[in-house]
Design a protein around this motif. Sequence first.
Motif, short mmCIF file in Angstrom:
data_model
loop_
_atom_site.label_atom_id
_atom_site.label_comp_id
_atom_site.label_asym_id
_atom_site.label_seq_id
_atom_site.Cartn_x
_atom_site.Cartn_y
_atom_site.Cartn_z
N PRO A 42 13.75 63.65 -19.71
CA PRO A 42 14.44 63.50 -20.48
C PRO A 42 14.55 62.09 -21.90
CG PRO A 42 14.21 61.42 -18.63
CD PRO A 42 13.32 62.90 -18.39
N LEU A 43 15.61 61.67 -22.86
CA LEU A 43 15.35 61.26 -24.18
C LEU A 43 15.96 60.07 -23.97
CD1 LEU A 43 15.91 64.22 -26.24
CD2 LEU A 43 13.64 64.07 -25.31
N VAL A 44 15.24 59.08 -24.18
CA VAL A 44 15.76 58.20 -24.13
C VAL A 44 16.09 57.43 -26.10
CG1 VAL A 44 13.86 56.52 -23.90
CG2 VAL A 44 15.69 55.66 -23.50
N PHE A 45 17.72 56.69 -26.52
CA PHE A 45 17.47 56.73 -27.59
C PHE A 45 17.87 55.35 -27.67
CE2 PHE A 45 17.66 61.03 -28.32
CZ PHE A 45 17.34 62.01 -29.41
N PHE A 46 17.08 54.46 -28.80
CA PHE A 46 17.18 53.17 -29.08
C PHE A 46 16.99 52.94 -30.17
CE2 PHE A 46 12.83 53.92 -26.92
CZ PHE A 46 11.84 52.59 -27.94
N ASP A 47 16.93 51.27 -30.79
CA ASP A 47 16.82 50.52 -31.93
C ASP A 47 15.74 49.35 -31.61
OD1 ASP A 47 16.59 49.31 -34.27
OD2 ASP A 47 18.11 48.63 -34.69
N ALA A 48 14.16 49.43 -31.66
CA ALA A 48 13.55 49.00 -31.27
C ALA A 48 13.24 47.51 -32.07
CB ALA A 48 11.96 49.74 -31.84
#
Length: 210
Positions: A129-135
């Motif tokens: 799975p891919l997890v997209f987020f703003d660091a």
Amino acid sequence: MRFSDTLVFVAVVAFAVALPHASAVDYGKIGTTYEITEADMLEWIEQRVTAKVASGEALRYQQQQAEKIKRKLLNPEPLRSVTHAARNRTQYYDPTFTVEENIVNERGQILVAAGTTINPLNRIGLSRPLVFFDARDKNQVAFAKRFLDSRAGLAKPILVGGSYFELMKKWDTPVYFDQQGALIRKLGIQHVPAIVSQEGIRLRIDEIAL
């Protein structure tokens, strides 16, 4: 030579030049001539470059440019097309596409006929799975870390903002950045954090409000 005589003379010269088979004629020197005193352009450029190298200015500029490129590579421009998720939302992405032209081999034999529909997930699944987020958001970073830990690290963290390099050093695991938003545009992701996983022959996209 009077001004009127000069005009006549110029007209005659112009007419002679325009003739297709005119012969070259030496009319002598007209007026006072001076030697060219301007510096040669290439010589001037060479002198300028030499002076900058000698003063260290060229090296400083080179170092500044290298540092600028390094900062840009390690801290890519954040993607402004996505915002923080305000509510939970689930959507699906169907990667099925239709072949527009015949795909042939080197002998001209048709391998895939035009009009054929193909779903890549029938042959190659999404292994992780891919997890997209703003660091740049510590809450999203914490969420992504919990998700990765729950999967024993078998997930791909993908940033839409922040430094992937700093996070990669901190987590000691590969961290990616969605360059120019290619993936979020393809998948239709509008808010983060978002998790992309395979469900059957579709991709499930869960945007999660924190």
